[in-house]
Write a protein that holds these residues in place. Structure first.
Motif, short mmCIF file in Angstrom:
data_model
loop_
_atom_site.label_atom_id
_atom_site.label_comp_id
_atom_site.label_asym_id
_atom_site.label_seq_id
_atom_site.Cartn_x
_atom_site.Cartn_y
_atom_site.Cartn_z
N ALA A 15 8.24 118.09 62.51
CA ALA A 15 7.60 117.38 61.40
C ALA A 15 8.30 117.73 60.09
CB ALA A 15 6.13 117.78 61.31
N LYS A 17 8.61 119.07 56.26
CA LYS A 17 7.94 120.18 55.59
C LYS A 17 6.75 119.65 54.78
CE LYS A 17 8.45 123.60 52.00
NZ LYS A 17 7.23 123.10 51.41
N PRO A 18 5.58 120.29 54.95
CA PRO A 18 4.42 119.86 54.15
C PRO A 18 4.54 120.39 52.72
CG PRO A 18 3.82 121.75 55.48
CD PRO A 18 5.24 121.39 55.86
N ALA A 22 -0.48 122.96 51.56
CA ALA A 22 -1.02 122.12 52.64
C ALA A 22 -1.02 122.91 53.94
CB ALA A 22 -0.17 120.85 52.78
N PRO A 23 -1.84 122.52 54.91
CA PRO A 23 -1.84 123.25 56.18
C PRO A 23 -0.45 123.26 56.83
CG PRO A 23 -3.70 121.75 56.06
CD PRO A 23 -2.83 121.44 54.87
N CYS A 24 -0.13 124.36 57.47
CA CYS A 24 1.14 124.47 58.18
C CYS A 24 1.17 123.44 59.31
CB CYS A 24 1.29 125.88 58.76
SG CYS A 24 2.79 126.09 59.75
N ASN A 25 2.30 122.76 59.44
CA ASN A 25 2.43 121.78 60.52
C ASN A 25 3.49 122.19 61.54
OD1 ASN A 25 4.84 121.26 59.23
ND2 ASN A 25 4.36 119.16 58.68
N GLY A 26 3.99 123.42 61.43
CA GLY A 26 4.97 123.90 62.39
C GLY A 26 6.36 123.33 62.19
N CYS A 27 6.69 122.92 60.96
CA CYS A 27 8.01 122.33 60.71
C CYS A 27 9.13 123.33 60.94
CB CYS A 27 8.08 121.75 59.29
SG CYS A 27 8.21 122.99 57.97
N GLN A 61 6.30 121.68 67.84
CA GLN A 61 6.23 122.47 66.61
C GLN A 61 6.97 123.79 66.80
OE1 GLN A 61 1.99 122.97 66.01
NE2 GLN A 61 1.92 121.21 64.66
N ARG A 63 6.82 127.80 66.27
CA ARG A 63 5.78 128.83 66.24
C ARG A 63 6.45 130.19 66.12
NH1 ARG A 63 2.00 126.03 64.67
NH2 ARG A 63 0.79 124.81 66.10
N CYS A 111 0.84 126.31 53.81
CA CYS A 111 2.28 126.47 53.57
C CYS A 111 2.49 127.23 52.27
CB CYS A 111 2.95 125.09 53.50
SG CYS A 111 4.72 125.18 53.19
#
Length: 130
Positions: A15, A17-18, A22-27, A61, A63, A111
């Protein structure tokens, strides 16, 4: 000429980068650029991708391996001599490492990276997909 630019290789399915906060999206951008304080200890370096960062196909994602695969990360970083002398050391230390990882990567805090990421217009011709 643009200064302070660095190229990092990111999985094509990752994904974007947020925004900060913002919530982490695992970018994975932050971990692929440089390790967190725990990652510095595990990787033995302050720049470049953290050795603990893991791409997970099932969720598409990145991790932290110290959190999701702590035994594997410890087996990778512990000296072989120490592992032979103390069988099960990685398994015994895994819960501690996972707890430290939660703290250092600020799980649930959103993030915290202020990096400005831009995608290349085309994938690098020489890039190898792992």
């Amino acid at each position: 000429m643009l200064k302070n630019r660095q190229v990092i290789l990111v999985h094509l399915d990752a994904a974007p980068k947020p925004p900060r906060g913002a919530p982490c999206n695992g970018c994975g951008i932050c971990c692929l650029l440089e390790p967190c304080p725990l990652g510095v200890i595990l990787s033995g370096r302050r720049h470049g991708a953290c050795i603990a960062v893991r791409w997970q196909d099932d969720v598409r994602q990145y991790r932290c391996g110290a959190l999701c695969e702590p035994v594997a990360v410890l087996r990778h970083v512990l000296p072989a001599r120490l592992q032979r002398l103390t069988p099960g050391l990685a398994a015994g230390l895994a819960p501690i490492l996972a707890r430290w990882a939660q703290r250092w990567i600020a799980v649930g805090q959103g993030c915290d990276s202020s990096l400005d990421s831009a995608l290349a217009e085309q994938p690098l011709a020489d890039a190898k997909i792992h």
